[in-house]
Design a protein around this motif. Sequence first.
Motif, PDB file in Angstrom:
ATOM      1  N   ARG A  76      51.488  20.840  81.277  1.00 33.26           N
ATOM      2  CA  ARG A  76      52.268  22.011  80.858  1.00 33.26           C
ATOM      3  C   ARG A  76      51.546  22.818  79.789  1.00 33.26           C
ATOM      4  O   ARG A  76      52.101  23.762  79.234  1.00 33.26           O
ATOM      5  CB  ARG A  76      53.637  21.561  80.337  1.00 33.26           C
ATOM      6  N   GLY A  77      50.326  22.397  79.461  1.00 32.06           N
ATOM      7  CA  GLY A  77      49.552  23.124  78.459  1.00 32.06           C
ATOM      8  C   GLY A  77      49.998  22.880  77.039  1.00 32.06           C
ATOM      9  O   GLY A  77      49.679  23.662  76.138  1.00 32.06           O
ATOM     10  N   GLU A  78      50.706  21.784  76.801  1.00 31.51           N
ATOM     11  CA  GLU A  78      51.200  21.481  75.458  1.00 31.51           C
ATOM     12  C   GLU A  78      50.257  20.502  74.752  1.00 31.51           C
ATOM     13  O   GLU A  78      49.717  19.589  75.362  1.00 31.51           O
ATOM     14  CB  GLU A  78      52.599  20.877  75.531  1.00 31.51           C
ATOM     15  N   ALA A 136      54.847  32.411  75.814  1.00 30.68           N
ATOM     16  CA  ALA A 136      54.169  31.197  75.351  1.00 30.68           C
ATOM     17  C   ALA A 136      55.072  30.308  74.502  1.00 30.68           C
ATOM     18  O   ALA A 136      54.612  29.290  73.974  1.00 30.68           O
ATOM     19  CB  ALA A 136      52.931  31.571  74.545  1.00 30.68           C
ATOM     20  N   ARG A 162      52.236  25.052  73.005  1.00 37.30           N
ATOM     21  CA  ARG A 162      51.335  25.601  74.022  1.00 37.30           C
ATOM     22  C   ARG A 162      50.288  26.477  73.312  1.00 37.30           C
ATOM     23  O   ARG A 162      50.273  27.688  73.421  1.00 37.30           O
ATOM     24  CB  ARG A 162      52.140  26.374  75.050  1.00 37.30           C
ATOM     25  N   THR A 163      49.426  25.796  72.587  1.00 38.01           N
ATOM     26  CA  THR A 163      48.469  26.500  71.732  1.00 38.01           C
ATOM     27  C   THR A 163      47.608  27.485  72.518  1.00 38.01           C
ATOM     28  O   THR A 163      47.413  28.635  72.093  1.00 38.01           O
ATOM     29  CB  THR A 163      47.568  25.474  71.011  1.00 38.01           C
ATOM     30  N   HIS A 164      47.078  27.054  73.651  1.00 39.77           N
ATOM     31  CA  HIS A 164      46.194  27.936  74.423  1.00 39.77           C
ATOM     32  C   HIS A 164      46.970  29.125  74.988  1.00 39.77           C
ATOM     33  O   HIS A 164      46.443  30.246  75.043  1.00 39.77           O
ATOM     34  CB  HIS A 164      45.523  27.140  75.544  1.00 39.77           C
ATOM     35  N   ALA A 165      48.214  28.903  75.399  1.00 38.27           N
ATOM     36  CA  ALA A 165      49.021  30.017  75.919  1.00 38.27           C
ATOM     37  C   ALA A 165      49.312  31.026  74.819  1.00 38.27           C
ATOM     38  O   ALA A 165      49.338  32.248  75.068  1.00 38.27           O
ATOM     39  CB  ALA A 165      50.324  29.479  76.517  1.00 38.27           C
ATOM     40  N   ASP A 222      50.027  17.562  79.057  1.00 35.56           N
ATOM     41  CA  ASP A 222      48.796  18.280  79.359  1.00 35.56           C
ATOM     42  C   ASP A 222      48.965  19.209  80.554  1.00 35.56           C
ATOM     43  O   ASP A 222      48.417  20.312  80.589  1.00 35.56           O
ATOM     44  CB  ASP A 222      47.663  17.276  79.593  1.00 35.56           C
TER      45      ASP A 222
END
Length: 536
Positions: free
Chosen positions: A509-511, A317, A451-454, A507
């Motif tokens: 990339r999950g960032e 992550a 990548r908070t959610h990761a 978004d």
Amino acid sequence: MGYAHEYATAVMRRGRTPMEPADFVPDWADRPRKGKHFPGAPSFPLPDGGCAEDATLGRGLFGEAGTGAFTLPLLGSMLRDSYGLTGRRLAVQANSDLGSLPFHTHANWSRGTASGGGLYPIGVHWVSGASGPLNPGVYYYDTPRHRLTRLLAGDVSGEVREALGGLPEAADTDQFLVLGVTFWQNAFKYNSFCYHAITMDIGALLQTWRMWARAHGLSLGSAFWFDEPRIGRLLGFDPEEDGVFAVVPLRWAGAAPGVDSGPESGEVSGPVSGARVRQVPTEKSRRTLTFPTLQRIHAATLEGAADRPAPGVLDPALAAPADSGERVTLPGPTLLDAPVRRALRERRSSFGRFTGTLLDPAKLSVVLASAVAGSDLDTDVETPGAPPLTRLHVFVNHVRDVPPGLYEYDRDTGELVLMRAGSFGAFLQENYFLANYNLEQAAAVLVPVARTHAVMDAVGDRGYRLVNAAVGATAQAVYTAASAAGTGCGVALGFDCVSYAEEFGADGRGEIPLLIMMIGDEGRRPADYRYDIVAP
């Protein structure tokens, strides 16, 4: 997927969908104290090592960790320089509280560490065992008076060590700093959003300690995973109103104590069952409120608090390297060898005083390099030498020899990678909620993304605290580096995260963009008033 994922999404989208309670208005006339007051508890003045010990000794603000040990004067100096009151400042600036600050009842005293909204809600407790210079016990740092208030007499350091669950740094010490928060001290202003601000404040304070320690030949690590309810009970916390967010073991001067308890030898004590602080702080507010969202996110981050993630679990992550593209070479970052005390005393928020003049690219270079160095907190779950949790985007407005545009910072080469050329002044201002900055006038706007959610997928909901602490640490590093480099700085949370993510393409990339950091030169000969409690 825990509730922290939902909370993180709500925070990111709050510019478009207000967080509950949407109609909340702070009652400024009934605000709480910024610290805690324990009537009748004995207190003791802390020494201050002073400027004689305040030198970077060629290490720079982000030098290598040293092997030295703390003494009481060093601890006193670090607490004073980081969270103690250092002076009174007034200035003609653009923040909304300008009209009230000249009145003593609304005085905002300066400190070395930044805080969201200037609220400073963190309580610093020192749990000192038999090897310490004072009688063993639990002490609270009284920031206005630079004193220690004794809340419990007796050696309970074993309780903290047991709660840390075999942390190697805790094995041979009986000295610990514990960072706690009473939520109302922040929630009275920010309600449900306060958890986001608090967790960044934790990182900012830890980063100040990390810089301060390294500048003095010391080292500090911090633990985020531990038996939080156990330490909370020891400190007399209400589990729904207070939280324990970090524990910092201290290497203390003198012979290293052993692992087994030995009352006659000064060795580390074992756990003391049932011991707890009985002193109760008085509440200044006549009315206190609770917020269901705040209670839910706190409960979520308590899940698995004692289950420290295995080494390497976090690695997938971490921040990706910079993309390829047209590059702008910046001057190599210089060593920031200003005394850490001076850099912290000079730190302040610019609040609209940027002039839009061209910034020396060497100053941008050193601030960017400091942002990367400051994103590492030496926590109990980070892998030494691994990439950081965050990476940086940079809006360049007014930097000499750097064309305006949106860039990504390559932390490995120190170059700016062009994402899109052109002026972004209108975009920056349209997506800023407040009136205390004209972002177009800043020389550059730095935006860390993570990548908070990761991270939470990897280590659980408690990872939310870790990401935000890393971002808060980055902000404090940028503030201090800008101060040492002789340029202005401001940090803000009031922007439309969704618009920024879309602009970055983050978004996909999950960032998540988590805050903005503005740097740039300020006008000369400002109309300022400054009074220092202790000379810088």
